[in-house]
Design an enzyme around this catalytic site. Structure first.
Site, PDB file in Angstrom:
ATOM      1  N   TYR A 167     -15.038  -1.456  -6.636  1.00 56.58           N
ATOM      2  CA  TYR A 167     -14.750  -2.890  -6.664  1.00 56.58           C
ATOM      3  C   TYR A 167     -15.238  -3.582  -5.392  1.00 56.58           C
ATOM      4  CZ  TYR A 167     -10.045  -1.663  -4.596  1.00 56.58           C
ATOM      5  OH  TYR A 167      -8.998  -1.196  -3.862  1.00 56.58           O
ATOM      6  N   GLU A 168     -15.367  -4.901  -5.518  1.00 57.60           N
ATOM      7  CA  GLU A 168     -15.970  -5.744  -4.480  1.00 57.60           C
ATOM      8  C   GLU A 168     -17.421  -5.358  -4.213  1.00 57.60           C
ATOM      9  OE1 GLU A 168     -14.209  -8.152  -4.113  1.00 57.60           O
ATOM     10  OE2 GLU A 168     -12.364  -7.249  -4.842  1.00 57.60           O
ATOM     11  N   GLY A 169     -18.093  -4.867  -5.232  1.00 59.14           N
ATOM     12  CA  GLY A 169     -19.493  -4.466  -5.098  1.00 59.14           C
ATOM     13  C   GLY A 169     -19.607  -2.982  -4.872  1.00 59.14           C
TER      14      GLY A 169
END
Length: 603
Positions: free
Chosen positions: A440-442
């Site tokens: 998550y968050e890239g």
């Protein structure tokens, strides 16, 4: 049940002896209350809360998970009470402006607090953690009316916040967003669409949830240029600040996940929900980066948390577990076998965890100082320099620290052997909880493309070279001078570090040249380049720790074993972990042909 003792001694060493936090806080008038005594007292109280309240709920939350029933989400046993203690303790307000009810203490101190909370119970920390991103976004881009209405409640913690980006048809590629925003005559907008993977999107901890939502206005440009950002509260807010009617934001379901089971990951359906534009139309993605960068740094911290928790528990187990005899001779003749900590391979696992936990903490706290500078400095040159350095290091920290944090969690399971696979000990939960951090968050791959493609190639390696110069200056300042015993001790660190940094610069130039000729070179090299950069960056911070520890040993101050342990861990890192860069240098420079030559049918 897993154990956790907040590493306050190490935090004090890194902040004051290594990174100079005392002088850092003193240069900003608004941080005058952040004296060493005050910081120590705050972290000590936070440690008590984390160790006594949050840690016991960690396995409870994993076992029970969140419950979903017809749009309503119930958090696990004890979470609601723990969150109320969090609010009553003023923890949410710690590092936010006094103008909106905060305590005005440094953001870097807030990050230290977040580390303690996240290590004790990462799932719990997700609820207030998402609020910080929403708060920073409103503080940076919201109107004064929006700040008074929403930021004050978020600061006191009676409301929480989320960020709503992802949709079923798009993850990282936000240009595909379909959620619509139709304007109303009163200046509000009707928001319609569905968002997935919304952490803390629905729960029973607070009376309201403030969603920060990306959506498209009618006739907006295609792609990312046509995205706007909106405030969409779960419950509408009346003009006097009281809560009104439901705002047609409905939780359709929550995800059944591999880990962080006590954190509700929601599907949210917006059906003509009333929203309020943040800033200007079609500027939403740039505004959202305030939230995303906050989240990325928070996620980087999860890697440190996983390393610390797995290290503490596997260390204790390794000291107590008896198995076989040492190859170099019996070490515990009064026992049926030697404790497994005497075995070299167990020590390899433990030292790797320790190196990643303490090295990662130093990296995160260094970046936290940059965050303080970007917010507090009135020197525009210093502010710009800090912002540039922050932009360069964020993808490295987010991806590298979470990857090595996952490795640490795996090592922890390995120390426990078969017991590491059993839920009772909590080691497999740490691994499962940590696994999401690389996604998550890239994902790691996305962070790698951001680093090599945007932060290095498009920037012509300006920020990379600036950081490399800082490291080389450190190496020069602590290189050997005849008759200086302290600098002689640093010889084993500064020369290998200077060499690998010089190679880093050379390889970067070569990749820039190759990338101009073949764009696939950027994609094929990016992840290896990021990890290569991460190992070098961590080496810098281990050299800094070795320098600070050697200075204490020379002066005869403090706990000698603690400082000797720092130096020996630095030696382990330089001898056993930093050499990983040699293999990465080889693979990242290879032609992308072997990746791209197969047709899809050949897979």
């Amino acid at each position: 049940m897993p154990k956790y003792i907040a590493p306050l001694k190490d935090i004090e060493f890194i902040t004051y002896d290594v990174l100079g936090y005392k002088e850092h806080y003193e240069k900003y008038p608004s941080y005058e209350d952040a004296s060493p005594d005050m910081v120590e007292a705050i972290l000590a109280e936070c440690a008590k809360y984390c160790e006594n309240e949050l840690l016991p709920l960690n396995q409870v939350g994993d076992k029970e998970g969140c419950k979903f029933d017809n749009g309503t989400v119930t958090t696990p046993t004890g979470f609601k009470e723990a969150y109320q203690q969090y609010v009553d303790g003023g923890w949410q307000a710690l590092a936010h402006p006094t103008t909106y009810g905060g305590q005005g203490l440094p953001q870097s101190l807030g990050l230290m607090k977040s580390e303690l909370i996240g290590t004790a119970n990462w799932s719990f920390g997700m609820y207030p953690g998402l609020s910080h991103g929403a708060m920073n976004t409103l503080l940076e881009h919201g109107s004064e009316e929006q700040k008074q209405t929403y930021l004050t409640k978020l600061t006191e913690g009676t409301w929480t916040g989320t960020m709503c980006l992802t949709e079923a048809q798009c993850g990282t590629d936000l240009g595909q967003i379909r959620t619509k925003a139709e304007p109303n005559e009163d200046g509000s907008f009707n928001i319609t669409g569905s968002k997935i993977f919304i952490s803390a999107g629905e729960h029973d901890l607070t009376e309201n949830i403030v969603h920060i939502v990306l959506a498209r206005l009618p006739n907006a440009p295609e792609g990312t240029r046509g995205i706007s950002l909106f405030i969409v509260p779960k419950i509408q807010v009346n003009e006097d600040g009281s809560l009104g009617d439901s705002n047609n934001v409905v939780c359709g379901s929550i995800e059944d996940k591999m880990g962080i089971k006590a954190s509700a990951t929601a599907v949210l359906n917006f059906d003509n929900a009333k929203g309020y534009l943040i800033g200007k139309e079609n500027k939403g993605l740039s505004y959202m980066f305030t939230f995303m960068n906050t989240a990325r740094l928070g996620t980087a911290l999860q890697g440190v948390c996983a390393s610390e928790l797995s290290y503490q528990n596997s260390l204790e187990y390794a000291k107590e577990r008896l198995s076989m005899r040492s190859l170099s001779g019996v070490k515990a003749p009064d026992k049926v076998a030697d404790p497994i900590i005497v075995h070299p391979d167990v020590r390899r696992l433990l030292l790797t965890q320790k190196a990643f936990a303490e090295g990662g903490r130093a990296m995160a706290y260094y970046v936290a100082k940059l965050v303080d500078d970007t917010e507090q400095s009135t020197d525009e040159e210093l502010k710009a320099k800090a912002d540039g350095r922050l932009g360069f290091l964020t993808p490295i920290l987010k991806a590298f620290l979470t990857e090595v944090g996952l490795e640490s969690a795996s090592n922890g399971m390995q120390v426990f052997g078969g017991h590491g696979y059993i839920k009772e000990w909590g080691m497999e939960q740490t691994y499962r909880d940590a696994r999401i951090s690389t996604l998550y968050e890239g994902t790691t791959g996305i962070q790698a493309l951001d680093l090599l493609g945007r932060k290095v190639l498009l920037n012509r390696a300006k920020e990379m070279n600036s950081f490399a110069k800082e490291i080389l200056v450190f190496c020069k300042d602590h290189s050997v001078v005849s008759g200086d015993d302290q600098k002689m001790r640093m010889h084993k660190f500064v020369w290998p570090l200077a060499k690998v940094v010089a190679q880093w610069q050379q390889y970067t130039i070569r990749l820039m040249l190759k990338g101009k000729k073949d764009r696939d070179m950027v994609g094929s090299a990016s992840t290896d380049y990021l990890m290569y950069s991460g190992y070098i960056t961590m080496a810098y911070f281990w050299a800094m720790q070795a320098q600070a520890a050697n200075e204490k040993l020379t002066l005869g101050e403090g706990d000698k074993d603690f400082y000797k342990g720092k130096v020996k861990t630095a030696e382990f890192y330089f001898e056993r972990i930093l050499p990983r860069t040699k293999a990465l240098a080889k693979t990242m420079m290879e032609d992308p042909k072997s990746l791209m030559q197969m047709s899809e049918e050949m897979f």
